[in-house]
Design a protein around this motif. Structure first.
Motif, PDB file in Angstrom:
ATOM      1  N   ASN A  27     -32.699-143.993  14.422  1.00 19.56           N
ATOM      2  CA  ASN A  27     -32.766-145.146  15.328  1.00 19.56           C
ATOM      3  C   ASN A  27     -32.939-146.474  14.602  1.00 19.56           C
ATOM      4  O   ASN A  27     -33.559-147.404  15.129  1.00 19.56           O
ATOM      5  CB  ASN A  27     -33.909-144.978  16.342  1.00 19.56           C
ATOM      6  N   LEU A  28     -32.366-146.595  13.417  1.00 24.19           N
ATOM      7  CA  LEU A  28     -32.551-147.815  12.631  1.00 24.19           C
ATOM      8  C   LEU A  28     -31.526-148.896  12.957  1.00 24.19           C
ATOM      9  O   LEU A  28     -31.692-150.051  12.549  1.00 24.19           O
ATOM     10  CB  LEU A  28     -32.493-147.492  11.133  1.00 24.19           C
TER      11      LEU A  28
ATOM     12  N   ASN B 157     -34.679-132.588   8.192  1.00 28.66           N
ATOM     13  CA  ASN B 157     -33.825-131.523   8.724  1.00 28.66           C
ATOM     14  C   ASN B 157     -32.372-131.975   8.872  1.00 28.66           C
ATOM     15  O   ASN B 157     -31.535-131.238   9.391  1.00 28.66           O
ATOM     16  CB  ASN B 157     -34.380-131.067  10.073  1.00 28.66           C
ATOM     17  N   GLY B 158     -32.087-133.226   8.426  1.00 26.05           N
ATOM     18  CA  GLY B 158     -30.732-133.745   8.533  1.00 26.05           C
ATOM     19  C   GLY B 158     -30.278-133.960   9.962  1.00 26.05           C
ATOM     20  O   GLY B 158     -29.082-133.946  10.254  1.00 26.05           O
ATOM     21  N   PHE B 159     -31.236-134.189  10.869  1.00 33.79           N
ATOM     22  CA  PHE B 159     -30.951-134.360  12.301  1.00 33.79           C
ATOM     23  C   PHE B 159     -30.149-133.173  12.848  1.00 33.79           C
ATOM     24  O   PHE B 159     -29.335-133.326  13.756  1.00 33.79           O
ATOM     25  CB  PHE B 159     -30.194-135.675  12.570  1.00 33.79           C
TER      26      PHE B 159
ATOM     27  N   CYS C  29     -24.082-141.857  15.680  1.00 33.54           N
ATOM     28  CA  CYS C  29     -23.675-142.342  14.356  1.00 33.54           C
ATOM     29  C   CYS C  29     -22.639-143.443  14.510  1.00 33.54           C
ATOM     30  O   CYS C  29     -22.097-143.669  15.590  1.00 33.54           O
ATOM     31  CB  CYS C  29     -23.118-141.191  13.520  1.00 33.54           C
ATOM     32  N   PHE C  30     -22.358-144.129  13.406  1.00 30.34           N
ATOM     33  CA  PHE C  30     -21.421-145.251  13.430  1.00 30.34           C
ATOM     34  C   PHE C  30     -20.027-144.814  13.868  1.00 30.34           C
ATOM     35  O   PHE C  30     -19.354-145.520  14.632  1.00 30.34           O
ATOM     36  CB  PHE C  30     -21.340-145.894  12.043  1.00 30.34           C
ATOM     37  N   ALA C  31     -19.571-143.667  13.393  1.00 33.16           N
ATOM     38  CA  ALA C  31     -18.218-143.223  13.702  1.00 33.16           C
ATOM     39  C   ALA C  31     -18.028-143.010  15.202  1.00 33.16           C
ATOM     40  O   ALA C  31     -17.013-143.431  15.784  1.00 33.16           O
ATOM     41  CB  ALA C  31     -17.899-141.940  12.935  1.00 33.16           C
ATOM     42  N   VAL C  32     -18.994-142.368  15.847  1.00 33.83           N
ATOM     43  CA  VAL C  32     -18.879-142.114  17.284  1.00 33.83           C
ATOM     44  C   VAL C  32     -19.098-143.405  18.075  1.00 33.83           C
ATOM     45  O   VAL C  32     -18.471-143.617  19.120  1.00 33.83           O
ATOM     46  CB  VAL C  32     -19.866-141.015  17.730  1.00 33.83           C
TER      47      VAL C  32
ATOM     48  N   SER D  67     -28.920-143.897  11.059  1.00 32.10           N
ATOM     49  CA  SER D  67     -28.202-144.179   9.812  1.00 32.10           C
ATOM     50  C   SER D  67     -28.546-143.087   8.810  1.00 32.10           C
ATOM     51  O   SER D  67     -29.380-142.221   9.069  1.00 32.10           O
ATOM     52  CB  SER D  67     -28.606-145.545   9.253  1.00 32.10           C
ATOM     53  N   LYS D  68     -27.919-143.133   7.648  1.00 29.45           N
ATOM     54  CA  LYS D  68     -28.220-142.153   6.617  1.00 29.45           C
ATOM     55  C   LYS D  68     -29.663-142.299   6.124  1.00 29.45           C
ATOM     56  O   LYS D  68     -30.245-141.356   5.582  1.00 29.45           O
ATOM     57  CB  LYS D  68     -27.255-142.317   5.438  1.00 29.45           C
TER      58      LYS D  68
END
Length: 385
Positions: A170-171, A275-277, A95-98, A165-166
């Motif tokens: 892999n976008l 499944n919300g990853f 994710c962006f934060a990590v 992304s939300k």
């Protein structure tokens, strides 16, 4: 063979059953080293590409407990200093934060463009680290050291790097080829059964795409593969890497044939997104079911026979993977939601969905004219209780 490759290959002389697969991309070509004991030999493999006698390792908490010490000891034999960034395990790490925090930690440790970053982990760590390396100070070199079967046969090879992304999986990413891939076969013996089976989904994919003989090998050796037979796994890794290397060499940036490597993945990514990853559904588990769905949809379209679709499904089932979306972990899954997620797939163009379908086992092809209404009807059948 380049001078660097020759020096790295010399480090493999003491490795058990050493194999080398080349990914031919001109001046960006690199080798995949496949053998047992490679973490201990990593210093000799990596030293020829270093400009400074140090590396920066990105890994996750689970992998660090089992393999980080061995890798650092292997680097120390060549007097290579190792810094590390240890991240949480799991798909949510992409994710962006990590991404931001990893870049910040590497820069705080002094990483610069002359350094090499090592991705020690599964597909999540490999994807994230490759993207970090491509972005940090406009590009650092990196090495893939995949610790899962899935990563060894798929995500570590070919230069695809990304985060989620939300909107979908892999976008956000770029193509960034590694300097080398170090596939230590010993690490596969430490994998939980669930992780092993998730990797076998990507192995059987190569047979389903364009290699009937490899599919037959998997059929004959399913029990050995499930039991983590070192010999069977090493052969599966070799053939899978050779298959992917060949396709990547022909179509590096997925403008054509490389899209075949996404067999079942459009279905799979939709399942993961629904499944919300979350940890209930591993990527390989979603791919196993997604490939079965792709074969069944091909049958529904009259592209392949029911016998071929059934044989493919039995091959996937023999590897301990679920092929019925109604029984798949993380559900229940709903047809309209799955279709919506599929429409956000990277291969979708101008509102039109592309699927990888098959005319039989080993006869996959790219279909760019998918009838969305027909696909929705199929999904409703697949998810009906």
């Amino acid at each position: 063979m380049t001078d660097t490759s020759a020096k790295s290959s010399a480090a493999l002389e003491n490795a058990s059953g050493a194999k080398r697969v080349n990914v031919a991309l001109g001046d960006r070509s690199y080798d995949i080293h496949i053998a047992s004991g490679l973490l201990s030999l990593a210093g000799g493999l990596i030293k020829p590409i270093l400009k400074q006698q140090r590396v920066f390792i990105v890994t996750d908490e689970n992998v660090a407990k089992v393999h980080l010490g061995t890798l650092k000891a292997g680097l120390a034999t060549q007097n290579i200093e190792a810094f590390e960034v240890v991240l949480p395990a799991g798909e949510a790490t992409k994710c962006f934060a990590v991404l931001e925090s990893t870049i910040d930690q590497l820069m705080a440790q002094g990483a610069d463009r002359n350094d090499v970053v090592i991705a020690l982990g599964g597909g999540v760590i490999g994807d994230l680290t490759g993207l970090v390396a491509g972005l940090l100070k406009r590009g650092m070199r990196f090495v893939q050291v995949p610790t899962t079967l899935l990563a060894q046969v798929d995500s570590s090879v070919g230069g695809k790097t990304a985060i989620n992304s939300k909107i979908g999986k892999n976008l956000v990413g770029l193509f960034n080829q590694p300097e080398m891939v170090i596939a230590d076969q010993d690490v596969l013996q430490t994998l939980p059964v669930r992780e092993l089976r998730a990797g076998l989904a990507e192995v059987i994919k190569y047979g389903l795409i364009d290699d009937l003989s490899f599919f037959e090998y998997i059929e004959l050796n399913a029990e050995k593969l499930n039991a983590a037979s070192p010999e069977a796994l090493a052969e599966a890794v070799r053939v899978s890497c050779e298959s992917k290397a060949r396709i990547v060499s022909e179509d590096e940036t997925e403008r054509g044939k490389r899209a075949l490597l996404n067999l079942g993945h459009t279905f799979a990514h939709a399942l993961e997104r629904a499944n919300g990853f979350g940890p209930a559904l591993l990527h390989g588990e979603a791919v196993g079911c997604g490939m079965a769905m792709a074969m069944r949809y091909s049958q529904a379209l009259g592209l392949c026979s029911g016998q071929e679709a059934d044989r493919a499904e039995k091959g996937i089932l023999a590897l301990g993977l679920e092929t019925d979306v109604r029984k798949l972990a993380g559900g229940p899954y709903e047809a309209n939601a799955l279709l919506e997620h599929m429409m956000h797939d990277k291969k979708a163009e101008q509102g039109k969905l592309t699927l990888i379908l098959a005319k039989g086992i080993g006869q996959s092809y790219i279909e760019k004219q998918v009838d969305v209404e027909h696909l929705l009807a199929f999904l409703k059948t697949e998810t009906a209780v």
